[in-house]
Design an enzyme around this catalytic site. Sequence first.
Site, PDB file in Angstrom:
ATOM      1  CG  ASP A  43      -1.847   1.202   1.202  1.00  0.00           C
ATOM      2  OD1 ASP A  43      -2.830   1.121   0.445  1.00  0.00           O
ATOM      3  OD2 ASP A  43      -1.590   2.201   1.887  1.00  0.00           O
ATOM      4  CE  LYS A  77      -3.832   4.644   0.423  1.00  0.00           C
ATOM      5  NZ  LYS A  77      -2.499   4.531   0.997  1.00  0.00           N
ATOM      6  CG  HIS A 110      -4.741   9.716   0.347  1.00  0.00           C
ATOM      7  ND1 HIS A 110      -3.381   9.656   0.250  1.00  0.00           N
ATOM      8  CD2 HIS A 110      -5.034   9.206   1.568  1.00  0.00           C
ATOM      9  CE1 HIS A 110      -2.885   9.122   1.348  1.00  0.00           C
ATOM     10  NE2 HIS A 110      -3.862   8.856   2.171  1.00  0.00           N
TER      11      HIS A 110
END
Length: 316
Positions: A43, A77, A110
């Site tokens: 991530d 993101k 995000h």
Amino acid sequence: MKQLKFKNGDSMDAIGLGTWKSDKGKVTDAVRIALENGYRHIDCAATYGNEKEVGDALVEVFGKGEIKRKEVWVTSKLWNNAHKKEDVIPALKKTLEDLQLEYLDLYLIHWPVAFKPEINGFPEGPDDYLSLEEVPLIETWNEMIKAQKDGLVKHIGVSNFSRQKLQRLMAQTDHHPEMNQVEMHPYLQQKNLLEFCNKNSIRVTAYSPLGSGDRPDNLKADNEPSLLENPVIKEIAEKHEASAGQILIKWSVQRGTAVIPKSTNEKRIKENLESDKIQLDEKDMKKIADLDRHYRYVTGKFFEVEGNSYQNIYDD
Ligand code: NDP
């Protein structure tokens, strides 16, 4: 390893490695160690400031040939200063360049908050924001759809979206988010949001599953409750001969979400993935269900500047 399935047949490992606050000098090793020890889900985010160093690890590992690009799920993101139509794809391309990848597996908005493009860090006052009237989320979302159609990303989704924000976005498009990444752990179980997402085929990723203890002090509240020190979690950990962190991670997986604990420590990186071997029983799950106290570590309060249009990040 449990996986989350997507409509097109793709699947994402439920346990991934978080990289927020991972020092540039440590994150390359952390990602490499994670991949060499079985992680297949990383991530990332542009605002973490370390995508180039994450990319260095990906290049190194893929270069060795044992792990292929298509076997690893990479999420990133879009930061809040790139919500305008003309800024979304350039921001994504910068992330791809830093990560040294041709495509992302998942790209998320995000936060449901827009800054002016020139704001690189955090806004200092209301003038640094763009309002939802100036840049509606659907404008940003339509560019995300375009990025997916262009093959730059396989899947698109959102992060930090409340039910109301999801509903509002979904009412404006047939192309619904496939993921909502939100804070979720025993102190913030978000049962209604999880149920809503499950009903609408929106997968959920739980962030800050261990209580995000390494956040900078200015983002911390006084006397924060500790998840890792919670006596019920510790008792369940003892019963399973596991660590408290492992119990918190496995709890997320057994609730059907993905979970992305951050670590740059070799021992903890391995330990966190090994939590998958634990099986919590009904009694454990019930005891943990009773711990909910609607407590947020990442409050989003830093965006609630008087005079901007984001007074309620989570409940609007
Ligand atoms: P976590 O809840 O993952 O906690 C990280 C902290 O826990 C670090 O101090 C880490 O230290 C420590 N730690 C890791 N493993 C263990 C363990 N087994 N036992 C005890 N301590 C442990 O915090 P994050 O807020 O970083 O959340 C995880 C990830 O979620 C982020 O890194 C990011 O990728 C994502 N995220 C997304 C957000 C969003 O807005 N979409 C917001 C917040 C997070 P050490 O490194 O030394 O092991």
